[in-house]
Scaffold this active site. Structure first.
Site, PDB file in Angstrom:
ATOM      1  N   HIS B  92      -5.913 -10.943   4.593  1.00 36.70           N
ATOM      2  CA  HIS B  92      -5.346 -12.287   4.657  1.00 36.70           C
ATOM      3  C   HIS B  92      -3.947 -12.349   4.037  1.00 36.70           C
ATOM      4  O   HIS B  92      -3.236 -13.338   4.199  1.00 36.70           O
ATOM      5  CB  HIS B  92      -6.309 -13.323   4.033  1.00 36.70           C
ATOM      6  CG  HIS B  92      -6.286 -13.410   2.544  1.00 36.70           C
ATOM      7  ND1 HIS B  92      -7.249 -12.855   1.739  1.00 36.70           N
ATOM      8  CD2 HIS B  92      -5.429 -14.028   1.704  1.00 36.70           C
ATOM      9  CE1 HIS B  92      -6.977 -13.120   0.484  1.00 36.70           C
ATOM     10  NE2 HIS B  92      -5.872 -13.836   0.428  1.00 36.70           N
ATOM     11  N   ASP B 123     -11.778  -8.073   4.549  1.00 38.01           N
ATOM     12  CA  ASP B 123     -10.521  -8.560   3.977  1.00 38.01           C
ATOM     13  C   ASP B 123      -9.704  -7.448   3.337  1.00 38.01           C
ATOM     14  O   ASP B 123      -9.163  -7.615   2.243  1.00 38.01           O
ATOM     15  CB  ASP B 123     -10.803  -9.673   2.955  1.00 38.01           C
ATOM     16  CG  ASP B 123      -9.556 -10.522   2.711  1.00 38.01           C
ATOM     17  OD1 ASP B 123      -8.597 -10.398   3.491  1.00 38.01           O
ATOM     18  OD2 ASP B 123      -9.543 -11.291   1.734  1.00 38.01           O
ATOM     19  N   SER B 205      -4.054 -12.083  -4.614  1.00 43.68           N
ATOM     20  CA  SER B 205      -4.819 -11.495  -3.515  1.00 43.68           C
ATOM     21  C   SER B 205      -4.260 -10.146  -3.108  1.00 43.68           C
ATOM     22  O   SER B 205      -3.047 -10.003  -2.924  1.00 43.68           O
ATOM     23  CB  SER B 205      -4.769 -12.418  -2.301  1.00 43.68           C
ATOM     24  OG  SER B 205      -5.618 -13.500  -2.494  1.00 43.68           O
TER      25      SER B 205
END
Lengths: 359, 639
Positions: B92, B123, B205
């Site tokens: 992402h 992910d 992230s």
């Protein structure tokens, strides 16, 4: 990964440790003993500690509590901890306990639980499961914790630890010891005693009822429900100290406080027992399965009027027993002789009131 | 006398006073010493602990990557895992950038980077930073040993604050292990991940989670947020390093990688056992005997205690992996190997991925084009060519189309990155698949150097060793070449000539399935992956549930899918699998070799059963059209 499991107590002795005596002899002996110990203690004892040991020790004493909720952002789970080997569990008193909750132990075992009792002033409840030989937290009598001390908060936050997964552990320090001055929505909370404010984010869904422990794995307090500071509106991260909880938990376990309907106390014929009407209490319309026992109106010159019960008061206890809804309230009154007095605990705005209605 | 007495008394008082004062002074010193004695010890502990952490952070900092999507369309963090610039981040994080992004390191330099492979379900994304061969890297440690309570720290780019290329460090402990996070939206699923109270915010992230020694234990990817907007509330999650390493080989393939499923659902029974509640009859688990109501005991050597454990462990495997499973059926424990199926079918993953992607970031307004700079203007004819490139022949307009590549901001992608990008439907970056295919065929031809000619016929002779009690040793002869495939064992002869016949013998699980495997090997050696059929480097997978992970190339020809499994160190071809369909066991041809060259033994297996065990005496190569030419023996002992 390298880890050093040795976690010696002196490593975490707080700076404010009291010498404890004015006796020179004791000081002398202490000095000598410490000098010898200091010479003998290997360096490895002061190597970096892991919080894995206390985290691991706490797990068998923690439970996940599942009950009512699940709609409109109300989570149907919270945390709890064992306080007796016979399956007594302390947790936060909340809507989750509106039904008999399901309790899951650290090893994934699942139990139906009963609510043994609760203390509304502390928003504390004690549950009981049919199990024995369980690990539990002894609740200490005194509270030696101070600000700056390292702590671990163990809880079932966000409900992410299901089944036999370990409860979540967060580390931080006691930021302050202070009186709680908090609100939920617009209501001030009933408990205004001392709390431990924490620098970790203990204020998450499901964390209420979790345990605060020290790096030795000893119980320090119970994580409270989600609250905001009354003046600033800031979310509070706090725990109710162990010494405040000790007596009420002990009283509930010992049966000195109970909210369970006593089955030995039979239902009396209507003409011989109390009822809301006989006390002069008009309740709000009972339209739900669990309509709370809110007072709608009071008959003039009735027993209720004489003790100044008012509309919008919420009846919490009748003769020490929990009133979860209007049906329970009527049922409890049916067990009290019309000639006897009725002790009520009611919540009025942010106050808890003890009232005795005399016929 | 009185004066003497007085003097004596004064002396005594003086002495006593002195003694008293000395005692008080000594005791005071000791009291101080004891009071402060706690401090040095505590202080030493704090110093050692903090020194270890500082050393860990210093060690870890250079490998942290700050990812920036060109044009200010977002970004995140990442971590370098190889000196030639391969870095892991989140899908992402990389997805808004497309194939090209810019990455900063704590040395203050910004590097061009391209996407290598993506795992949209887990992910994860593998990217490569370009321009150096000596990047600082983080070391994975086995994350299965990580415990709740262990100290850890995160380094990254929260809120994309590290525009000065100095990442943020946040520390905490591991708050939970074995966490399962349900799919968010349609795709992302976090299985068996870590939970930490180290402060994790948007922008962390894709960044690394290190242990206190600065070794890599996970890739941060997600956090729980509540009431405070998207700001840390002490609950962040990291994909375990073990999972990331499982997928690393597949990510190197430049593919869009899918996750695995057992083909069965499970539930926790009243007695606490985990039992099969539903099973697909076409699944490999069903073929291995797993049935409704069986109790799952272990998956990949990990004990199963709850139904959640099953999902947690399966979520860490790429599809097609073959892993050991233990189950109990009617009181008997069965240990077997199960091939895991893909969670998604066909192009389903690509479709879901497209719908899960965020909208492209708004490109900044373009300055009016000056007459001099018309070489890369959006209106240039090269641009329209680039958009229609995927289906065109590979060598047509190679450079012109690449020069027109645009990044997320609409600017031309630098040449260094363009050279490492190959757009192809179904791939994150086909360039890297081609790299691996080239390595594969070089390796294969090196091992079978003497058997590699364009027009050749293989003649393989030897002894078939009995695999069942009622069999006798017998001679065998295999002839492969010129579109003819013959297998003679004892007095039995099987002759095949067409692709559909090869498919049928594999489907029917016959001994002649060996012909399908060997013909695919010969075809691959002769014409290479580009002409073999639809060929691609698949990634890495365990062989019969065992590590090390083997490099795997898949080629499809005449509806028969062939897998070539190479050992990563010896670079030797170990197994060829010919797959006729998903609902039958493939033919597996296992090679044994004494010297790493031409194999000396072959075993044919279906499922977990060995049907042929062949000792090779002679593997000779004849030129096609010269059937009477003298044999040219190529294995050492036959010369």
């Amino acid at each position: 990964m390298s880890r050093t499991p040795n976690l010696e107590q002196e490593n975490f002795r707080p700076r404010h440790a009291d010498l404890g005596t004015s006796s020179w002899l004791k000081i002398l002996l202490g000095c000598i003993a410490w000098s010898i110990l200091a010479c003998l203690t290997p360096n490895s004892l002061s190597a970096q500690p892991s919080m894995a040991r206390p985290s691991d020790q706490a797990q068998p004493k923690m439970v996940k509590v599942y009950g009512a909720g699940g709609l409109s952002g109300l989570e149907a789970y919270q945390s709890g901890f064992l306080v007796s080997p016979a399956g007594h569990i302390a947790t936060a008193w909340s809507y989750v306990l509106d039904v008999d909750p399901v309790v899951i132990l650290h090893d994934g075992r699942r139990f139906e639980s009963k609510i043994v009792g609760f203390e509304p002033a502390l928003e504390l409840a004690v549950l009981k499961i049919e199990a024995d030989d369980l690990s539990f937290f002894p609740i200490p009598e005194t509270n030696s914790i101070s600000w700056g001390d390292p702590v671990l908060a163990v809880s079932n936050l966000f409900g992410i630890a299901t089944g036999n997964e370990p409860a979540s552990v967060m580390q931080g320090r006691v930021a302050a010891k202070t009186k709680l001055d908090a609100r939920r929505g617009t209501f001030q909370t009933p408990y205004r005693g001392e709390v431990l404010l924490l620098d970790l984010v203990a204020n998450n869904p499901g964390a209420a009822g979790g345990a605060l422990i020290n790096p030795e794995g000893e119980f320090l307090g119970m994580l409270g429900k989600e609250l905001r500071d009354r003046k600033t509106g800031v979310w509070l991260n706090y725990a109710i100290p162990a010494d405040v909880l000790r007596q009420p938990i002990g009283d509930i376990i010992a049966g000195r406080k109970t909210t369970l309907p006593d089955e030995s106390n039979p239902v009396l014929p209507r003409e011989k027992s109390h009822s809301p009407t006989s006390l002069g209490i008009g309740l709000i319309p009972d339209v739900l399965e669990n309509t709370p026992a809110y007072i709608d109106f009071i008959e003039k010159e009735s027993a209720a009027d004489r003790v100044d019960l008012r509309p919008d008061d919420l009846i919490v206890l009748v003769n020490g027993r929990r009133v979860s809804h209007q049906r329970a309230f009527r049922d409890l009154l049916r067990r009290i002789d019309r000639r006897d007095q009725v002790a009520l605990v009611v919540q009025r705005d942010n106050e808890i009131l003890d009232l005795v209605l005399r016929p | 006398m009185p004066s003497r007495c007085l003097g004596s008394a004064l002396v005594r008082i003086g002495c006593l006073t002195f003694a008293l004062l000395a005692s008080v002074a000594w005791l005071t010193t000791q009291v101080d010493a004891e009071e402060s004695s706690l401090l040095p010890d505590e202080q030493r502990w704090i110093e050692e602990f903090e020194s270890a952490r500082i050393a860990g952070i210093a060690k870890a900092m250079p490998s942290t990557v700050m990812v920036f999507v060109p044009g200010g369309g977002g970004g995140g963090s990442g971590v370098l895992i190889s000196e030639d610039g391969y870095a892991l981040t989140n899908f992402h994080v990389s997805s808004p950038a497309g194939t090209y992004m810019r990455c900063g390191l704590s040395d203050g330099k910004v590097y061009d980077a391209v996407v290598v492979g993506i795992d949209p379900v887990g992910d994860l994304a593998l990217i490569q930073l370009l321009g150096r061969e000596d990047f600082s890297t983080a070391e994975f440690v086995p994350s299965r040993s990580v415990q709740v309570g262990d100290w850890c720290f995160a380094i990254g780019n929260p809120f994309l604050l590290a525009t000065n290329l100095q990442p943020t460090v946040t520390a905490g402990i591991i708050s939970g292990v074995r966490r399962y996070q349900y799919p968010s939206g349609t795709l992302l699923e976090y299985g068996n991940c870590f939970q930490t109270d180290a402060s994790i915010n948007p922008g962390n992230s894709g960044g690394p989670l290190y242990d206190n020694d600065g070794d890599l234990i996970g890739i941060i990817g997600r956090a729980s947020f509540e009431k405070r907007g998207r700001v840390n509330v002490g609950v962040g999650y990291a994909i375990s390093g073990d999972q990331a390493q499982n997928f690393l080989g597949c990510l190197h393939s430049g593919r869009v990688v899918d996750h695995a499923t057992l083909g069965a659902t499970v539930g926790t029974d009243e007695d606490g056992s985990v039992r099969v509640t539903n099973i697909l009859s076409s699944s490999d688990a069903y073929r291995r005997g797993l049935r409704y109501g069986d109790e799952i005991l272990e998956i990949d050597g990990q004990v199963i205690q709850t139904a959640n454990d099953v999902q947690n462990i399966l979520a860490t495997f790429p599809s097609s992996w073959r892993i050991p499973i233990t189950y109990r059926q009617e009181g008997t424990s069965v240990e077997t190997l199960v091939r895991l199926a893909s969670v998604h079918r066909g192009s389903e993953l690509l479709e879901k991925m497209k719908s899960a992607l965020p909208p492209p970031p708004p490109a900044p307004p373009k300055p009016p084009a000056s007459p001099e700079s018309d070489d890369a203007s959006p209106e240039s004819p090269e641009d329209s060519n680039a958009k229609s490139s995927p289906d065109e022949p590979e060598q047509s307009q190679p450079d012109n189309s690449k020069k027109a590549m645009k990044d997320a901001a609409g600017e031309p992608v630098p040449e260094i990155a363009v050279n490492q990008i190959e757009v192809r439907e179904g791939y994150a970056n086909y360039y890297y698949n081609q790299l691996q295919q080239t390595k594969f065929i070089e390796r294969l031809r090196r091992q079978f150097e003497e058997a590699t000619t364009d027009d050749s016929v293989w003649k393989i002779n030897g002894t078939a060793i009995p695999v069942a009690d009622n069999q006798q040793p017998s001679e065998f002869q295999l002839t492969i070449g010129e579109g003819q495939f013959e297998f003679k064992i004892g007095n039995d002869v099987e002759r095949l000539s067409r692709g559909d016949e090869l498919l049928r013998v594999v489907d029917e699980q016959r001994d002649a399935g060996i012909l399908a495997c060997l013909s695919a090997l010969q075809r691959m050696l002769a014409i290479g992956p580009k002409q073999f059929g639809d060929t691609y480097y698949w990634g890495t997978m365990p062989l019969s549930g065992k590590r090390p992970l083997r490099d795997t190339v898949i080629g499809i020809h005449s509806d028969l899918e062939t897998r070539f499994l190479h050992h990563p160190e010896s670079e030797r071809l170990e197994v060829i699998e010919s797959i006729a369909g998903t609902d039958t066991d493939p033919a597996e041809l296992w090679f044994g070799t004494d010297n790493g060259g031409i194999p000396s033994t072959m075993q044919l297996r279906y499922g977990t059963t060995t049907v042929l065990n062949l000792q090779i005496d002679d593997w000779s190569v004849e030129q096609a059209g010269q059937p009477q030419a003298p044999d040219a023996p190529i294995n050492g002992d036959a010369s």
